[in-house]
Design a protein around this motif. Structure first.
Motif, mmCIF file in Angstrom:
data_model
loop_
_atom_site.group_PDB
_atom_site.id
_atom_site.type_symbol
_atom_site.label_atom_id
_atom_site.label_comp_id
_atom_site.label_asym_id
_atom_site.label_seq_id
_atom_site.Cartn_x
_atom_site.Cartn_y
_atom_site.Cartn_z
ATOM 1 N N ILE A 74 70.730 50.358 37.566
ATOM 2 C CA ILE A 74 69.807 49.698 36.649
ATOM 3 C C ILE A 74 69.741 48.215 37.012
ATOM 4 N N VAL A 75 68.550 47.712 37.264
ATOM 5 C CA VAL A 75 68.387 46.322 37.691
ATOM 6 C C VAL A 75 68.937 45.365 36.631
ATOM 7 N N GLY A 76 69.870 44.519 37.036
ATOM 8 C CA GLY A 76 70.440 43.517 36.158
ATOM 9 C C GLY A 76 71.552 44.002 35.252
ATOM 10 N N ALA A 77 71.858 45.290 35.287
ATOM 11 C CA ALA A 77 72.818 45.840 34.326
ATOM 12 C C ALA A 77 74.246 45.378 34.554
ATOM 13 N N GLY A 78 74.549 44.850 35.732
ATOM 14 C CA GLY A 78 75.903 44.371 35.977
ATOM 15 C C GLY A 78 76.211 43.047 35.300
ATOM 16 N N ALA A 79 75.161 42.281 34.957
ATOM 17 C CA ALA A 79 75.384 40.953 34.360
ATOM 18 C C ALA A 79 76.141 41.017 33.035
ATOM 19 N N PRO A 80 75.749 41.870 32.082
ATOM 20 C CA PRO A 80 76.514 41.933 30.839
ATOM 21 C C PRO A 80 77.914 42.516 31.031
ATOM 22 N N ILE A 81 78.082 43.392 32.015
ATOM 23 C CA ILE A 81 79.410 43.939 32.276
ATOM 24 C C ILE A 81 80.341 42.833 32.779
ATOM 25 N N ALA A 82 79.848 42.015 33.713
ATOM 26 C CA ALA A 82 80.654 40.906 34.224
ATOM 27 C C ALA A 82 80.930 39.887 33.125
ATOM 28 N N THR A 83 79.932 39.642 32.284
ATOM 29 C CA THR A 83 80.118 38.701 31.175
ATOM 30 C C THR A 83 81.177 39.219 30.207
ATOM 31 N N ALA A 110 83.613 41.263 31.016
ATOM 32 C CA ALA A 110 84.896 41.181 31.710
ATOM 33 C C ALA A 110 85.449 39.765 31.650
ATOM 34 N N ALA A 111 84.566 38.779 31.787
ATOM 35 C CA ALA A 111 85.001 37.386 31.701
ATOM 36 C C ALA A 111 85.509 37.064 30.298
ATOM 37 N N TRP A 112 84.810 37.565 29.299
ATOM 38 C CA TRP A 112 85.231 37.362 27.907
ATOM 39 C C TRP A 112 86.602 37.995 27.667
ATOM 40 N N ALA A 113 86.792 39.215 28.216
ATOM 41 C CA ALA A 113 88.070 39.910 28.062
ATOM 42 C C ALA A 113 89.197 39.124 28.735
ATOM 43 N N ALA A 114 88.901 38.517 29.877
ATOM 44 C CA ALA A 114 89.918 37.724 30.575
ATOM 45 C C ALA A 114 90.347 36.542 29.726
ATOM 46 N N ARG A 160 90.167 36.283 26.456
ATOM 47 C CA ARG A 160 90.907 36.805 25.304
ATOM 48 C C ARG A 160 92.344 37.159 25.673
ATOM 49 N N ALA A 161 92.531 37.600 26.921
ATOM 50 C CA ALA A 161 93.863 38.007 27.371
ATOM 51 C C ALA A 161 94.687 36.833 27.889
ATOM 52 N N GLY A 162 94.098 35.641 27.915
ATOM 53 C CA GLY A 162 94.810 34.476 28.415
ATOM 54 C C GLY A 162 94.892 34.410 29.916
ATOM 55 N N SER A 163 94.010 35.130 30.600
ATOM 56 C CA SER A 163 94.002 35.158 32.057
ATOM 57 C C SER A 163 92.989 34.151 32.598
ATOM 58 N N ASP A 164 93.220 33.661 33.817
ATOM 59 C CA ASP A 164 92.245 32.781 34.456
ATOM 60 C C ASP A 164 91.414 33.537 35.490
ATOM 61 N N ARG A 165 91.341 34.841 35.301
ATOM 62 C CA ARG A 165 90.542 35.681 36.192
ATOM 63 C C ARG A 165 89.061 35.313 36.065
ATOM 64 N N VAL A 166 88.335 35.373 37.173
ATOM 65 C CA VAL A 166 86.900 35.079 37.217
ATOM 66 C C VAL A 166 86.127 36.362 37.471
ATOM 67 N N ALA A 167 84.959 36.472 36.852
ATOM 68 C CA ALA A 167 84.071 37.605 37.087
ATOM 69 C C ALA A 167 82.827 37.124 37.824
ATOM 70 N N VAL A 168 82.352 37.941 38.746
ATOM 71 C CA VAL A 168 81.128 37.641 39.497
ATOM 72 C C VAL A 168 80.130 38.767 39.304
ATOM 73 N N SER A 169 78.905 38.400 39.023
ATOM 74 C CA SER A 169 77.835 39.390 38.897
ATOM 75 C C SER A 169 76.820 39.179 40.010
#
Length: 314
Positions: free
Chosen positions: A101-110, A112-116, A118-127
């Motif tokens: 689905i065109v563009g569908a990865g953007a909210p998933i990455a967003t 994932a970034a929010w979850a990081a 919340r978990a206190g991680s400095d992990r980065v997400a890329v879409s």
């Protein structure tokens, strides 16, 4: 980059041979984007991909043999042959999945970034997404939330000039970077045919995001050498002239990067890639196809099958 190029070329061969059913969206010409972006990330960072996602998955470290088996619909594939070309994933490597689905990865990455955060991680997400996705509402909604919540996500737009068969100029009003800037997000446009330029821009954005600086946007100006989808090899649809394609091929990202290393190293790399892909193709074709009796397996994270416990009455 050489691995991605040759992987895609071998896949096209397997499509023509009938071993990869349904065809693929070749990534040929855009290798510098996947390689440059993923080289700037940590192993624990995550990505979301697109329908043209083989390069992203491989650049993040996926096993070429498992990926080839996945495309060939074999049980030994990354996702047991159920994801195929447009939905390959390897969560253990931070590949949260390609997406048809065109563009569908953007909210998933967003997310994932929010979850990081919340978990206190400095992990980065890329879409990763294409130029056509900047017209999708869900992408703009992701920009909005990422900016509001200062999330560590880097949005990477691969602008290859075409949304399927229609030019960017005919589909995108304003500028692509302007879409991100409208949400207060730093945005940069780079030469997507130069892996080092992509790497430098992504590293700066990722480091800023990791330090709490919020989201950023990178437009990679690239060019797709091959068909939008391999069905074009049969339909012979024409939306670009041979001269246009030849001009686009003039700046081959694999050649540009290859010329930066000694000739002996380049020959060695090429030979190693051929050996890896020969083994990957052999592994895929020798692997079993999924058992139809297992068709309802792997549908739920809990392992529950939808027909388990179902009873019928007369």
């Amino acid at each position: 980059m050489r691995l991605i190029r040759r992987f895609e070329e071998r896949c096209i061969e397997l499509v023509k041979a009938g071993e990869i059913i349904g065809g693929i969206h070749p990534y040929i010409g855009q290798e510098a984007v996947a390689a440059g972006v993923c080289a700037a990330l940590r192993p624990d960072d995550v990505i979301t991909s697109t329908h043209r996602g083989h390069g992203h998955v491989l650049a993040k470290g996926a096993d070429p043999a498992g990926m080839m088996a996945e495309l060939a619909g074999r049980a030994t594939g990354l996702n047991k042959g159920r994801g195929g070309s447009m939905h390959a994933a390897d969560v253990s490597l931070g590949v949260l999945g390609a997406n048809g689905i065109v563009g569908a990865g953007a909210p998933i990455a967003t997310g994932a970034a929010w979850a990081a955060v919340r978990a206190g991680s400095d992990r980065v997400a890329v879409s990763f997404f294409g130029d056509g996705a900047v017209n999708q509402g869900v992408v703009l909604e992701s920009f909005n939330l990422a900016s509001l919540w200062s999330l560590p996500v880097v949005f990477v737009c691969e602008n290859n000039g075409y949304s399927s068969t229609v030019t960017v100029e005919d589909l995108v009003a304003g500028s692509i970077t302007g879409r991100a800037e409208a949400f207060g997000m730093p945005a940069v446009s780079v030469d997507g045919m130069d892996a080092e330029a992509v790497f430098a821009a992504t590293r700066e954005c990722a480091e800023r995001a990791r330090a709490g600086g919020g989201p950023a946007f990178v437009e990679c100006r690239t060019y797709r050498f091959e068909a939008h989808h391999t069905w074009e090899h049969r339909s012979f649809v024409r939306y670009r002239t041979k001269e246009q394609v030849d001009e686009g091929r003039r700046r081959d990202p694999v050649r540009i990067q290859g010329e930066r290393i000694p000739d002996a190293d380049r020959v060695r790399v090429d030979e190693e890639v051929e050996a890896v892909l020969e083994s990957a193709v052999r592994f895929a074709l020798d692997s079993p196809k999924p058992d139809p009796a297992d068709a309802l397996h792997h549908l739920y994270a809990t392992g529950l099958r939808p027909r388990d416990g179902v009873t019928t009455s007369a």
